[in-house]
Enzyme design. Structure first.
Site, PDB file in Angstrom:
ATOM      1  N   LYS A  78      15.096  35.285   9.954  1.00  0.00           N
ATOM      2  CA  LYS A  78      14.681  36.136  10.979  1.00  0.00           C
ATOM      3  C   LYS A  78      15.299  37.644  10.620  1.00  0.00           C
ATOM      4  O   LYS A  78      14.719  38.702  11.176  1.00  0.00           O
ATOM      5  CB  LYS A  78      15.210  35.809  12.151  1.00  0.00           C
ATOM      6  CG  LYS A  78      14.422  34.406  12.553  1.00  0.00           C
ATOM      7  CD  LYS A  78      14.668  34.148  14.018  1.00  0.00           C
ATOM      8  CE  LYS A  78      13.607  32.924  14.190  1.00  0.00           C
ATOM      9  NZ  LYS A  78      13.651  31.673  13.614  1.00  0.00           N
TER      10      LYS A  78
HETATM   11  C1  LIG Z   1      12.655  30.514  13.295  1.00  0.00           C
HETATM   12  C2  LIG Z   1      12.806  29.640  12.223  1.00  0.00           C
HETATM   13  C3  LIG Z   1      11.876  28.985  11.477  1.00  0.00           C
HETATM   14  C4  LIG Z   1      10.554  28.629  12.392  1.00  0.00           C
HETATM   15  O1  LIG Z   1       9.760  29.929  11.980  1.00  0.00           O
HETATM   16  P1  LIG Z   1       8.419  30.283  12.882  1.00  0.00           P
HETATM   17  O2  LIG Z   1       8.198  31.794  12.354  1.00  0.00           O
HETATM   18  O3  LIG Z   1       8.884  30.386  14.214  1.00  0.00           O
HETATM   19  O4  LIG Z   1       7.490  29.403  12.374  1.00  0.00           O
HETATM   20  C5  LIG Z   1      12.110  28.025  10.443  1.00  0.00           C
HETATM   21  N1  LIG Z   1      13.422  28.066  10.137  1.00  0.00           N
HETATM   22  C6  LIG Z   1      14.429  28.668  10.483  1.00  0.00           C
HETATM   23  C7  LIG Z   1      15.910  28.784   9.681  1.00  0.00           C
HETATM   24  C8  LIG Z   1      14.086  29.649  11.859  1.00  0.00           C
HETATM   25  O5  LIG Z   1      15.236  30.345  12.161  1.00  0.00           O
END
Ligand SMILES: *Cc1c(COP(=O)(O)O)cnc(C)c1O
Length: 497
Positions: free
Chosen positions: A113
């Protein structure tokens, strides 16, 4: 380039407007009116640039109302070794024959993120200036752990912004709580809520839409904006690393320019894999996009049958960031797959809101299975996968990434497809130390969180990220804890208005 809403194709706004608004007034999501292309020669040339310049190159195709100077201001601030622990920013690591890990977790909070939330604050403040919104941007976040910390790190000390994060007092891990309580920065605030995640989310939504509060902010030259993944400003940075990884594989001689690759993404809200879809349709040669889910496998069923049905049990898993039953970014994909049919989207998402279920048309089903493959695995299989790849390849991966590895192994076995493959690795193994350590050692650990991190460092040979290493000694700055119905007053007091 203008942006339309998925629920009203007549809406046409600039990227600066799409980013400051976050979501369209009638509830739709903003999408670019066309998908810009990138040629293989351009991709090859990207291989000679650093990550910030690669990102700027891609952004110029989407954010056409930004000047070059504005784009570089954003990318240079976001993607530097000041905040990322690796110079390549999105690091590729070779897992086994023809399979590569795209490590997206070398940022300040150790999860992918950061790739978007490090740059979103700069996009937002630049956008606001461009459309003459001379206001301080106030970000309110309800978090179940990861997004809140990543948003705090992104907005920390960014001029013209203020951020306030609410988390459920009993609903986050001890490590996550400590990460937030020790947050640095002059423009940040963190508060625990005596309630669950839904209470946080509902409270934030109610404040966002409260006219009286909005007026009060306006009187004080402030406005609310959103940092969650429906904002186009969070999606566009994710397209970059798929293009960048292809450029790196060509540069490293792992593939020839023009070769197809598969991309595997551990998926929750469908943002990350949608970015890969965009990269493909810009011109990156992609064979299959492989959507990996945990036992909350609503997307696996959807891609395989065309029926989206959230009426099912919700499970708390060891890959919590994928514990989601409504994947909001799917709306953008379906808008594209229906030929930008806003009426159909309104119909399907209306059914989802009313009954928790919709079924797409036969031609969309065909498109889904042509572009995507989908699979899922449970916690036991996740654990076994972490153990296996640790033993076989001396590679330590987190629980979310392990879901993707397992689904890819199943895919490969079932199809015999030997196309070279990039797996999105979405979190540092340290972020989920307890589960990862249990998987690697083959039994539950009695150690506390910090000692688990130390133990994992011994076993994995991956340096402990400095953000986690420092945590034990950092002073706690935020210890407020409030009742559910006190959020409104708390926000106003916090803003000093
Ligand atoms: C948010 C997240 C995901 C999922 O990603 P999306 O874009 O919501 O599909 C997968 N792995 C981790 C570690 C995350 O923080």
């Amino acid at each position: 380039m203008f942006y339309n809403s998925t629920r009203n194709s007549d809406i046409k706004v600039s990227s600066a407007e799409a980013i400051t608004q976050g979501i369209s007034a009638e509830g739709g999501l903003f999408v670019p009116e066309s998908i810009p292309s990138i040629t293989l020669d351009e991709v090859k040339a990207l291989g000679e640039m650093n990550y910030a310049d690669r990102a700027a190159y891609v952004f110029k195709k989407f954010l056409t109302d930004f000047t070059d100077a504005e784009i570089h201001y954003c990318t240079d601030n976001a993607y530097s070794v000041k905040s990322f622990e690796t110079e390549s920013i999105a690091e590729i690591s070779h897992l086994f024959d023809g399979t590569y890990m795209l490590e997206l977790w070398h940022g300040p909070t150790c999860a992918f993120k950061d790739m978007a939330l490090q740059i979103l604050p700069y996009f937002l403040t630049t956008s606001a200036k461009k459309i003459n919104l001379d206001k301080k941007i106030v970000i309110l976040v309800a978090t179940s752990g990861d997004t809140g910390k990543a948003a705090l790190e992104g907005f920390k000390d960014v001029e013209g912004t203020q951020i306030l994060v609410f988390y459920p007092e009993q609903g986050v891990s001890p490590m996550q709580k400590r990460q937030m309580k020790t947050q640095e920065g002059e423009n940040v605030g963190v508060c625990a809520l005596k309630g669950n995640f839904d209470d946080c989310q509902n409270g934030v939504k109610a404040i966002f839409t409260n006219e009286e509060i909005k007026e009060k902010l306006a009187e004080n030259s402030m406005m609310f904006s959103s940092a969650n993944s429906i904002n186009w400003g969070r999606l566009v940075p994710q397209i970059v690393y798929y293009i960048s990884s292809y450029a790196d594989l060509v540069k490293g001689g792992e593939i020839q320019l023009g070769d197809k690759i598969n991309i595997v993404v551990p998926t929750g809200n469908f943002g990350n894999i949608l970015a890969a879809y965009y990269a493909k349709h810009m011109g990156i040669p992609v064979n299959k996009l492989i959507c990996a889910s945990n036992i909350n496998n609503v997307l696996t069923d959807f891609i395989n049958t065309g029926v989206y049905d959230r009426n099912r049990q919700f499970y708390a898993t060891t890959s919590p960031s994928m514990d989601i039953l409504i994947s909001s970014n799917l709306e953008r994909l379906l808008y594209l797959m229906t030929g930008r049919n806003d009426e159909t989207i309104k119909d399907w998402f209306g059914q989802l809101a009313a009954n928790g279920r919709y079924e797409v048309s036969a031609d969309v089903k065909a498109k889904l299975t042509e572009e995507f493959c989908a699979g899922f695995c449970d916690d036991e299989q996740t654990k076994n996968t972490i153990h296996e790849i640790y033993e076989k390849y001396s590679y330590t991966c987190d629980t979310h990434t392990a879901v993707a590895v397992k689904v890819y192994e199943d895919y490969k076995r079932e199809t015999g497809d030997t196309t070279k493959t990039v797996i999105a690795s979405t979190a540092s193994p340290y972020k989920f130390s307890a589960s990862v350590l249990e998987a690697v050692e083959g039994g539950k650990s009695e150690l506390d969180e910090y000692d688990m991190v130390a133990k994992l460092a011994e076993l994995s040979n991956i340096p402990v990220p400095s953000a986690l290493a420092d945590l034990r000694n950092k002073p706690e700055r935020f210890n407020d804890s409030i009742e559910k119905d006190a959020m409104k007053e708390y926000v106003l007091k916090n803003l000093g208005i």
